[in-house]
Write a protein that holds these residues in place. Structure first.
Motif, PDB file in Angstrom:
ATOM      1  N   SER A 189      -0.240  -0.363  -3.833  1.00  0.00           N
ATOM      2  CA  SER A 189      -0.506   0.991  -4.319  1.00  0.00           C
ATOM      3  C   SER A 189      -0.685   1.073  -5.831  1.00  0.00           C
ATOM      4  O   SER A 189      -0.944   2.141  -6.362  1.00  0.00           O
ATOM      5  N   SER A 190      -0.573  -0.043  -6.536  1.00  0.00           N
ATOM      6  CA  SER A 190      -0.653   0.005  -7.982  1.00  0.00           C
ATOM      7  C   SER A 190      -2.099  -0.065  -8.453  1.00  0.00           C
ATOM      8  O   SER A 190      -3.012  -0.421  -7.707  1.00  0.00           O
ATOM      9  N   ASP A 191      -2.305   0.242  -9.722  1.00  0.00           N
ATOM     10  CA  ASP A 191      -3.642   0.179 -10.301  1.00  0.00           C
ATOM     11  C   ASP A 191      -4.127  -1.249 -10.457  1.00  0.00           C
ATOM     12  O   ASP A 191      -5.312  -1.492 -10.693  1.00  0.00           O
ATOM     13  N   ALA A 192      -3.229  -2.221 -10.334  1.00  0.00           N
ATOM     14  CA  ALA A 192      -3.591  -3.627 -10.541  1.00  0.00           C
ATOM     15  C   ALA A 192      -4.338  -4.211  -9.351  1.00  0.00           C
ATOM     16  O   ALA A 192      -4.916  -5.276  -9.446  1.00  0.00           O
ATOM     17  N   GLY A 193      -4.340  -3.525  -8.210  1.00  0.00           N
ATOM     18  CA  GLY A 193      -5.042  -4.040  -7.036  1.00  0.00           C
ATOM     19  C   GLY A 193      -4.081  -4.471  -5.954  1.00  0.00           C
ATOM     20  O   GLY A 193      -3.008  -3.898  -5.785  1.00  0.00           O
ATOM     21  N   GLU A 194      -4.467  -5.506  -5.203  1.00  0.00           N
ATOM     22  CA  GLU A 194      -3.660  -5.964  -4.075  1.00  0.00           C
ATOM     23  C   GLU A 194      -2.335  -6.558  -4.539  1.00  0.00           C
ATOM     24  O   GLU A 194      -2.239  -7.147  -5.615  1.00  0.00           O
ATOM     25  N   SER A 195      -1.321  -6.410  -3.694  1.00  0.00           N
ATOM     26  CA  SER A 195      -0.004  -6.969  -3.995  1.00  0.00           C
ATOM     27  C   SER A 195       0.157  -8.320  -3.310  1.00  0.00           C
ATOM     28  O   SER A 195      -0.313  -8.510  -2.192  1.00  0.00           O
ATOM     29  N   HIS A 196       0.814  -9.241  -3.958  1.00  0.00           N
ATOM     30  CA  HIS A 196       1.064 -10.558  -3.381  1.00  0.00           C
ATOM     31  C   HIS A 196       2.410 -11.051  -3.867  1.00  0.00           C
ATOM     32  O   HIS A 196       2.707 -11.032  -5.063  1.00  0.00           O
ATOM     33  N   LEU A 197       3.246 -11.496  -2.923  1.00  0.00           N
ATOM     34  CA  LEU A 197       4.562 -12.030  -3.257  1.00  0.00           C
ATOM     35  C   LEU A 197       4.429 -13.525  -3.499  1.00  0.00           C
ATOM     36  O   LEU A 197       4.012 -14.274  -2.609  1.00  0.00           O
ATOM     37  N   ARG A 198       4.815 -13.982  -4.672  1.00  0.00           N
ATOM     38  CA  ARG A 198       4.567 -15.367  -5.074  1.00  0.00           C
ATOM     39  C   ARG A 198       5.788 -16.255  -4.834  1.00  0.00           C
ATOM     40  O   ARG A 198       6.207 -16.998  -5.714  1.00  0.00           O
ATOM     41  N   GLN A 199       6.359 -16.188  -3.633  1.00  0.00           N
ATOM     42  CA  GLN A 199       7.537 -17.009  -3.340  1.00  0.00           C
ATOM     43  C   GLN A 199       7.609 -17.422  -1.877  1.00  0.00           C
ATOM     44  O   GLN A 199       8.667 -17.791  -1.381  1.00  0.00           O
ATOM     45  N   TYR A 200       6.476 -17.376  -1.163  1.00  0.00           N
ATOM     46  CA  TYR A 200       6.507 -17.670   0.273  1.00  0.00           C
ATOM     47  C   TYR A 200       6.864 -19.118   0.579  1.00  0.00           C
ATOM     48  O   TYR A 200       7.480 -19.399   1.600  1.00  0.00           O
ATOM     49  N   HIS A 201       6.477 -20.043  -0.276  1.00  0.00           N
ATOM     50  CA  HIS A 201       6.838 -21.440  -0.042  1.00  0.00           C
ATOM     51  C   HIS A 201       8.360 -21.586  -0.061  1.00  0.00           C
ATOM     52  O   HIS A 201       8.954 -22.206   0.830  1.00  0.00           O
ATOM     53  N   SER A 202       8.995 -20.992  -1.068  1.00  0.00           N
ATOM     54  CA  SER A 202      10.459 -21.061  -1.148  1.00  0.00           C
ATOM     55  C   SER A 202      11.108 -20.383   0.049  1.00  0.00           C
ATOM     56  O   SER A 202      12.048 -20.907   0.650  1.00  0.00           O
ATOM     57  N   ILE A 203      10.595 -19.197   0.428  1.00  0.00           N
ATOM     58  CA  ILE A 203      11.158 -18.469   1.565  1.00  0.00           C
ATOM     59  C   ILE A 203      10.998 -19.264   2.854  1.00  0.00           C
ATOM     60  O   ILE A 203      11.886 -19.278   3.710  1.00  0.00           O
ATOM     61  N   SER A 204       9.865 -19.934   3.011  1.00  0.00           N
ATOM     62  CA  SER A 204       9.609 -20.685   4.247  1.00  0.00           C
ATOM     63  C   SER A 204      10.541 -21.875   4.409  1.00  0.00           C
ATOM     64  O   SER A 204      10.777 -22.332   5.531  1.00  0.00           O
ATOM     65  N   LYS A 205      11.074 -22.382   3.310  1.00  0.00           N
ATOM     66  CA  LYS A 205      11.996 -23.516   3.385  1.00  0.00           C
ATOM     67  C   LYS A 205      13.375 -23.099   3.903  1.00  0.00           C
ATOM     68  O   LYS A 205      14.168 -23.945   4.298  1.00  0.00           O
ATOM     69  N   LEU A 206      13.653 -21.797   3.915  1.00  0.00           N
ATOM     70  CA  LEU A 206      14.915 -21.279   4.449  1.00  0.00           C
ATOM     71  C   LEU A 206      14.732 -20.969   5.924  1.00  0.00           C
ATOM     72  O   LEU A 206      15.040 -19.882   6.402  1.00  0.00           O
ATOM     73  N   ASN A 207      14.234 -21.926   6.685  1.00  0.00           N
ATOM     74  CA  ASN A 207      13.670 -21.649   8.012  1.00  0.00           C
ATOM     75  C   ASN A 207      14.596 -21.943   9.188  1.00  0.00           C
ATOM     76  O   ASN A 207      14.175 -21.799  10.333  1.00  0.00           O
ATOM     77  N   GLN A 208      15.830 -22.320   8.962  1.00  0.00           N
ATOM     78  CA  GLN A 208      16.675 -22.766  10.067  1.00  0.00           C
ATOM     79  C   GLN A 208      17.147 -21.645  10.984  1.00  0.00           C
ATOM     80  O   GLN A 208      17.464 -21.880  12.149  1.00  0.00           O
ATOM     81  N   VAL A 218      11.500  -5.994   3.527  1.00  0.00           N
ATOM     82  CA  VAL A 218      11.186  -5.646   2.146  1.00  0.00           C
ATOM     83  C   VAL A 218       9.740  -5.173   2.055  1.00  0.00           C
ATOM     84  O   VAL A 218       8.833  -5.765   2.632  1.00  0.00           O
ATOM     85  N   GLU A 219       9.547  -4.052   1.362  1.00  0.00           N
ATOM     86  CA  GLU A 219       8.219  -3.555   1.010  1.00  0.00           C
ATOM     87  C   GLU A 219       8.122  -3.577  -0.513  1.00  0.00           C
ATOM     88  O   GLU A 219       9.031  -3.128  -1.213  1.00  0.00           O
ATOM     89  N   TYR A 220       7.015  -4.057  -1.039  1.00  0.00           N
ATOM     90  CA  TYR A 220       6.931  -4.284  -2.475  1.00  0.00           C
ATOM     91  C   TYR A 220       5.558  -3.895  -3.005  1.00  0.00           C
ATOM     92  O   TYR A 220       4.576  -3.803  -2.276  1.00  0.00           O
ATOM     93  N   ASP A 221       5.513  -3.681  -4.314  1.00  0.00           N
ATOM     94  CA  ASP A 221       4.269  -3.369  -4.992  1.00  0.00           C
ATOM     95  C   ASP A 221       3.881  -4.566  -5.858  1.00  0.00           C
ATOM     96  O   ASP A 221       4.482  -5.635  -5.748  1.00  0.00           O
ATOM     97  N   TYR A 222       2.916  -4.379  -6.703  1.00  0.00           N
ATOM     98  CA  TYR A 222       2.428  -5.469  -7.554  1.00  0.00           C
ATOM     99  C   TYR A 222       3.553  -6.017  -8.422  1.00  0.00           C
ATOM    100  O   TYR A 222       4.296  -5.272  -9.045  1.00  0.00           O
ATOM    101  N   GLU A 223       3.673  -7.333  -8.454  1.00  0.00           N
ATOM    102  CA  GLU A 223       4.759  -7.982  -9.182  1.00  0.00           C
ATOM    103  C   GLU A 223       4.304  -8.389 -10.578  1.00  0.00           C
ATOM    104  O   GLU A 223       3.245  -8.982 -10.749  1.00  0.00           O
ATOM    105  N   GLU A 224       5.108  -8.084 -11.557  1.00  0.00           N
ATOM    106  CA  GLU A 224       4.874  -8.543 -12.919  1.00  0.00           C
ATOM    107  C   GLU A 224       5.812  -9.702 -13.210  1.00  0.00           C
ATOM    108  O   GLU A 224       7.026  -9.565 -13.134  1.00  0.00           O
ATOM    109  N   GLY A 225       5.239 -10.850 -13.530  1.00  0.00           N
ATOM    110  CA  GLY A 225       6.063 -12.031 -13.778  1.00  0.00           C
ATOM    111  C   GLY A 225       6.769 -12.461 -12.514  1.00  0.00           C
ATOM    112  O   GLY A 225       6.165 -12.613 -11.464  1.00  0.00           O
ATOM    113  N   THR A 226       8.081 -12.657 -12.604  1.00  0.00           N
ATOM    114  CA  THR A 226       8.883 -13.043 -11.440  1.00  0.00           C
ATOM    115  C   THR A 226       9.949 -11.976 -11.178  1.00  0.00           C
ATOM    116  O   THR A 226      11.104 -12.286 -10.902  1.00  0.00           O
TER     117      THR A 226
END
Length: 348
Positions: free
Chosen positions: A108-127, A76-84
């Motif tokens: 690439s958005s005017d808002a600045g750097e992009s950050h995905l706010r769900q890595y903790h949840s994703i990391s729990k799917l680690n099996q 997945v490639e993503y840009d700046y996230e608004e909300g969830t």
């Protein structure tokens, strides 16, 4: 596809734009359940580049579906996230259970750097993870803790906010904390159940999906408070890093986001560097290591000296490493002459 008797792999590309939005095409994926050959591998590449992402109303649909095909790669490639608005990314990873995970921000958005706010949840799917590449985005400590517990992981690439970790060491309030925490139980939460900590209060179900210390966008230029359990959690990460027996390729990059008022003379606490490098020195599995300390405004001579000393000490002790890449290359060229390690190839 059922008529293609030699078919082994299908690569699905989904574009997240206003004309052919991802939310309008997810239902098509359910047709892949009708493939006769259940051994066919279905890989996914999501392109979520959009200057104004909107909320896709597909979470409930994905949660109702049981995908009956196999997935090796989820990219997945993503840009700046608004909300969830990217919440469906977690839901798809949960359902598809990929072996290889690759996540990249467009920034690439005017808002600045992009950050995905769900890595903790994703990391729990680690099996099932065998490779996790998070390129150009930082993860919270709890996500690092869970990724290091992945039973099959051989490749791990990610960014850390080293300024946050140094701040833990610099703050005497946390340096002497001997509180015992059960981190295997403390993050018992449901996705999207964000919890904000205030003061020293620790609630049930810690969730660091939204855990940010250094600013990462033009809209956020301050540092948050340090959660009271952070030093204990970092120490647990160091233990896991030291004893991990599956990871052979490790890449860690410093990612500070914005400056957020950090002291350039003490960005990398010396005790933090010693603890970090000692855990790498003791690891018996990692063969290929990349350490990137690059900053666009890098000018702290004290940090350079401490980094050279700690990296050299790690190399002197480590008998497993076969190669190490260190950035910025111009600052660390002399390490090859300082270390006694003749086995590891040093690229600077």
């Amino acid at each position: 596809m059922n008529s293609l008797k030699s078919l082994e792999t299908v690569n699905v590309r989904c574009s997240y734009d206003n004309e052919y939005s991802f939310k309008n095409s997810v239902w098509v994926l359910t047709y892949l359940n009708k493939l006769n050959n259940k051994d066919i591998i279905i890989n996914f590449e999501l392109d979520l580049a959009c200057f104004k992402p909107y909320q896709p109303k597909i979470l409930e649909h994905i949660e109702r579906e049981e995908f009956k095909f196999k997935t090796n790669l989820f990219e997945v490639e993503y840009d700046y996230e608004e909300g969830t608005s990217y919440g469906f990314v977690y839901e798809m990873i949960k359902e598809l259970n990929p072996k290889y995970l690759k996540i990249t921000p467009f920034s690439s958005s005017d808002a600045g750097e992009s950050h995905l706010r769900q890595y903790h949840s994703i990391s729990k799917l680690n099996q099932n993870y065998e490779s996790v590449e998070i390129l150009g985005d930082f993860i919270p400590l709890y996500a690092l803790y869970r990724f290091l517990q992945s039973p099959n992981l051989h490749t791990l690439e990610f960014d850390l906010q080293f300024h946050f970790i140094s701040s833990i060491y610099d703050n005497s309030k946390f340096g002497g904390d001997k509180t015992e925490f059960d981190f295997n139980k403390m993050d018992n939460f449901n996705f999207r159940n964000f919890i904000n900590f205030q003061g020293d209060t620790i609630g049930d179900g810690i969730n660091e999906d939204d855990q940010i210390y250094c600013s990462f966008s033009d809209q956020d230029n301050s540092c948050i408070e340090i959660p009271p359990y952070s030093m204990s959690l970092w120490n647990q990460c160091l233990k896991l890093l030291s004893t991990n027996s599956t990871i052979t390729n490790l890449s860690i990059t410093h990612n500070c986001g914005g400056e957020c008022g950090w002291d350039k003379n003490s960005l990398f606490n010396e005790n933090f560097l010693n603890d970090f490098m000692n855990s790498l020195a003791n690891n018996k599995t990692i063969k290929n290591l990349t350490l990137d300390f690059t900053l666009s405004y890098y000018d702290a001579e004290t940090d350079i000296i401490n980094l050279k000393k700690s990296i050299t000490s790690m190399l002197d002790q480590n008998t497993t490493l076969e190669s190490i890449v260190i950035f910025p290359t111009s600052e660390f060229k002399e390490i090859s002459n300082l270390t006694k390690n003749t086995k590891c190839k040093i690229f600077t």
